[in-house]
Design a protein around this motif. Sequence first.
Motif, short mmCIF file in Angstrom:
data_model
loop_
_atom_site.label_atom_id
_atom_site.label_comp_id
_atom_site.label_asym_id
_atom_site.label_seq_id
_atom_site.Cartn_x
_atom_site.Cartn_y
_atom_site.Cartn_z
N ARG A 550 0.83 -1.20 0.00
CA ARG A 550 0.00 0.00 0.00
C ARG A 550 0.87 1.26 0.00
NH1 ARG A 550 -4.65 -0.02 4.51
NH2 ARG A 550 -4.96 2.03 3.52
N SER A 551 0.28 2.33 -0.48
CA SER A 551 0.89 3.66 -0.37
C SER A 551 -0.23 4.68 -0.37
CB SER A 551 1.85 3.94 -1.54
OG SER A 551 1.13 4.14 -2.74
N GLY A 552 0.05 5.87 0.15
CA GLY A 552 -0.97 6.90 0.19
C GLY A 552 -1.48 7.26 -1.19
N ALA A 553 -0.57 7.38 -2.15
CA ALA A 553 -0.96 7.75 -3.50
C ALA A 553 -1.81 6.67 -4.14
CB ALA A 553 0.29 8.01 -4.35
N LYS A 554 -1.44 5.42 -3.89
CA LYS A 554 -2.22 4.32 -4.49
C LYS A 554 -3.60 4.24 -3.85
CE LYS A 554 -1.30 -0.12 -3.91
NZ LYS A 554 -0.72 -1.47 -4.06
N ASP A 555 -3.67 4.37 -2.53
CA ASP A 555 -4.97 4.32 -1.86
C ASP A 555 -5.91 5.39 -2.41
OD1 ASP A 555 -3.95 2.29 -0.36
OD2 ASP A 555 -3.94 3.36 1.56
N GLN A 556 -5.37 6.57 -2.63
CA GLN A 556 -6.18 7.66 -3.17
C GLN A 556 -6.67 7.33 -4.58
OE1 GLN A 556 -4.26 11.50 -3.17
NE2 GLN A 556 -5.76 12.42 -4.57
N ARG A 557 -5.79 6.77 -5.39
CA ARG A 557 -6.15 6.45 -6.78
C ARG A 557 -7.22 5.37 -6.84
NH1 ARG A 557 -7.75 7.71 -11.58
NH2 ARG A 557 -7.02 6.36 -13.27
N VAL A 558 -7.13 4.33 -6.03
CA VAL A 558 -8.14 3.27 -6.12
C VAL A 558 -9.50 3.77 -5.61
CG1 VAL A 558 -6.45 1.41 -6.00
CG2 VAL A 558 -7.50 2.24 -3.89
N ARG A 559 -9.48 4.71 -4.68
CA ARG A 559 -10.75 5.30 -4.25
C ARG A 559 -11.38 6.11 -5.38
NH1 ARG A 559 -7.76 6.09 0.85
NH2 ARG A 559 -8.67 4.70 2.43
N GLU A 560 -10.52 6.76 -6.18
CA GLU A 560 -11.02 7.50 -7.34
C GLU A 560 -11.59 6.54 -8.38
OE1 GLU A 560 -7.63 9.61 -8.67
OE2 GLU A 560 -7.69 11.13 -7.08
N LEU A 561 -10.93 5.42 -8.58
CA LEU A 561 -11.36 4.46 -9.60
C LEU A 561 -12.65 3.75 -9.21
CD1 LEU A 561 -8.00 2.74 -10.65
CD2 LEU A 561 -9.39 4.24 -12.05
N PHE A 562 -12.72 3.29 -7.97
CA PHE A 562 -13.82 2.42 -7.55
C PHE A 562 -14.87 3.15 -6.70
CE2 PHE A 562 -10.37 -0.38 -8.61
CZ PHE A 562 -10.99 -1.46 -9.22
N GLY A 563 -14.52 4.30 -6.18
CA GLY A 563 -15.39 4.98 -5.24
C GLY A 563 -15.00 4.60 -3.82
N ALA A 564 -15.06 5.56 -2.91
CA ALA A 564 -14.59 5.30 -1.54
C ALA A 564 -15.32 4.14 -0.88
CB ALA A 564 -14.75 6.57 -0.70
N ASP A 565 -16.61 3.99 -1.15
CA ASP A 565 -17.39 2.93 -0.52
C ASP A 565 -17.07 1.55 -1.06
OD1 ASP A 565 -18.64 4.84 0.99
OD2 ASP A 565 -20.44 4.95 -0.28
N ASN A 566 -16.42 1.51 -2.21
CA ASN A 566 -16.11 0.22 -2.84
C ASN A 566 -14.64 -0.17 -2.73
OD1 ASN A 566 -18.79 -0.17 -3.87
ND2 ASN A 566 -18.34 1.41 -5.41
N ALA A 567 -13.86 0.62 -1.98
CA ALA A 567 -12.45 0.31 -1.73
C ALA A 567 -12.34 -0.26 -0.33
CB ALA A 567 -11.59 1.56 -1.90
N HIS A 568 -11.95 -1.54 -0.23
CA HIS A 568 -11.96 -2.25 1.05
C HIS A 568 -10.52 -2.58 1.46
CE1 HIS A 568 -16.32 -2.73 0.68
NE2 HIS A 568 -16.10 -3.05 -0.59
N PHE A 569 -10.09 -2.06 2.59
CA PHE A 569 -8.75 -2.32 3.14
C PHE A 569 -8.94 -3.18 4.38
CE2 PHE A 569 -8.79 1.69 0.87
CZ PHE A 569 -7.71 1.56 0.01
N LEU A 570 -8.53 -4.45 4.29
CA LEU A 570 -8.86 -5.41 5.33
C LEU A 570 -7.84 -5.48 6.45
CD1 LEU A 570 -10.08 -8.36 3.05
CD2 LEU A 570 -11.33 -6.33 3.82
#
Length: 571
Positions: A550-570
Motif C-alpha cells: 500500500r501507499s498513500g498515492a495508491k490508496d487515493q487512486r483506487v478510491r477515485e477508480l472504484f469509489g470510496a465505498d467500494n475500496a476495502h482495506f482489510l
Amino acid sequence: MTKADEEITECLKARTSFLLDAGAGAGKTYSLVQALRVVLKDHRRQLAADGQTIACITFTNVAKDQILERIGHDPVVRVSTIHDFLWEVIAPHQKALKAALVKLNAGLPDRSNRKKDGGELAAALAEVAVTYSDTGSNFIKGRLFHDDLLGVARIMFADSPLLCRLTTARHPFLFVDEYQDTSPAVIDIVLGYMLPGATAGFVVGLFGDKLQNIYHGGEHPGVGEISAALAGQLRPIVKAENRRCSEAVIRVLNRIRTDIEQFPAADNAPGAAVYIHPGQDGDTGLAAAHAFVDGTLAWSRTAPACRELFLTHRLIAGKAGYRDLLALYAERGSFARDRLMDGEDETIAYFLKRVEPLAAAWMRGDQGRTLSLLRANGHKLASNADKRRARQALDELVRLSGDGTVGELTGHIGASGLFPLLDDLAFRLGGGKREVAGEDAPAAEREAREQAFYAGLFALPYRQVRAFADFFAAHTPFATKHGVKGDEFDTVLVVLDDGGANWNLYSFSKYLSGEDAAANEKRWNRSRNVFYVCCSRAKTNLAVIDLTARSGAKDQRVRELFGADNAHFLG
C-alpha cells in the motif's frame, strides 16, 4: 446500427480509409462484419467479375473462423492471418523476394547468429525457391520464419511501387482486425507503402482499440497506437457503446481511460465493482480476499461463469497444481512452454486427448463411453476374459492417475495394452537414447536435454497432468490476464501480484500509485492496458484483489477508480 457503424458506411461509400477505436464490449467484431456486408451488398458482383477480393486480416485463426462464419464463408472475402496474407502476395515474386532476403540479411547485426555471408547466401538462393515455414528460418535453404517474412515483405513493398499497385488492385478493400496487436512492420506496409501507392479507390479500414494492446516483448509485439503521421491518412471513428459490462464496471473503465467515455448500450446489469486490499501478500492475503468475496460480498467463486485472472501461467500453475509440469517444459525453452499451454505438444496432447477422457469416463461409470474410447484406440474386447482384464486395467489406470507418477501410468498403459503408446513415450520409457555422431556436440547437448526432460516428466506425479488438463479444459476458475482477451464472464477477480509475477514488464503497484507515469511511462502504459482488459471482462461483478504494498498515492487512486465505498482495506 450505431453512429460509428453509420460513419463506417459513409467511408465505404465515399471510398475513404478509416480507423475505428472501439472500447471493450463495444461490439468491434460486429462493426467489422457489418462493414464487410456493406461492401458485399454494394460491390460483390463487380468484385467477383473482376477477380478481386476483400482482404480481411485477423490476429488469430480463431478470429478468422468467427468472421467467416458470420459472413457465410463468402469467397469474395479473403479472411486470413497477416502472415498468410503477405505470403500469398509476395510468394509469386521470387526474384524480388530473394533480393529482399539478401537485403534483410545484410541489415542484421554482425553478432547475429542468423546472419550469413552475403555471397554465400546469394549463391545458395540462386538454386532454391524461397519458402515460408513455421518450423524456423534457414536463409541458406531459402526458408523464412514469422519475423523474417514480415521483414522481407516490408522491404519488398518499400522497394516496389508496382507491388503496392498490384496488391491494392487485387484487394481494393483491406480491413485489419485488432490493429493494435498488429506488428509495426505490417502497419508500415499497409499505411506507409500500400495506401500512398495504391490504385484509385483503395480503402483501408482498421478496427481495434489502442488500450487493448497487451502483447509486449516476445516475438510479435503489437504496434499499439498508430503514429500521428500514418493515422493522418485515416478518418478517426470512435465507438463508445458498451454492450458487455455492468454499469458499475463501465464507471471504472471510464476512470481508467480518458479518450473514450463509454455508456451502457444494452440491458446492462447494475453490477458491482470493488477493490480489495487484504493487508497481506502471497497465499495468505489471497485467502483473506477470497473469504471477503465469499462472505461479505456473497459472490460465488466456484461458478463456471467466474474467472480469477493472474498475470502469468507460472502463478496459475502453483494455484492449480501443475507447477512442476510447467517448470519442466519451461526448461526446454519458450517454444516448448508455449506448445504445452496451447495443448499442441504431442506428449501432453496424448494425455489430454486419450488418457484423460478414458479415465474420466471409467471413474463416472459411463461404460458406453468407455467402450467407445477403448475401441477407438484399437483395444479388442473379444471375450469375457478380455473384458475382465480391461476392467482391471482401467481400475489401475484410475488409481495411478491419482497416486502414481507419469512414468508409472505410462508404463501401465503400455503393459496392459489399453491403447498404443506414443512412439516417443515408448522409446524414452524404455531408456532409449538417440545415436549422435561423436563430433556433433550441439546434437549431443540436445539429446542430453531430451533425456533429462523425459526423466523429469516420468518422475512427476500424474496428478499434475490431470490438474493441467482441468485448467486447459477451463474446468478451473483460473486464467491468465492475457489468455482471456476477447472473453467475458459474469464475475471476474483480478489478482495484482507484482512480486509473484517476477516480470519487470509490469508493475501494477506503480501504475496505481502513479509512480511509473513519470519514471517509466512505457511500463505504466503496459500495466494500464492489461488492467483495463482484465477489468473489462466482467459482465456483472468485478473484484480487484491487490497483493502489492500500500501507499498513500495508491490508496487515493483506487478510491477515485472504484469509489470510496467500494475500496476495502482489510488489514
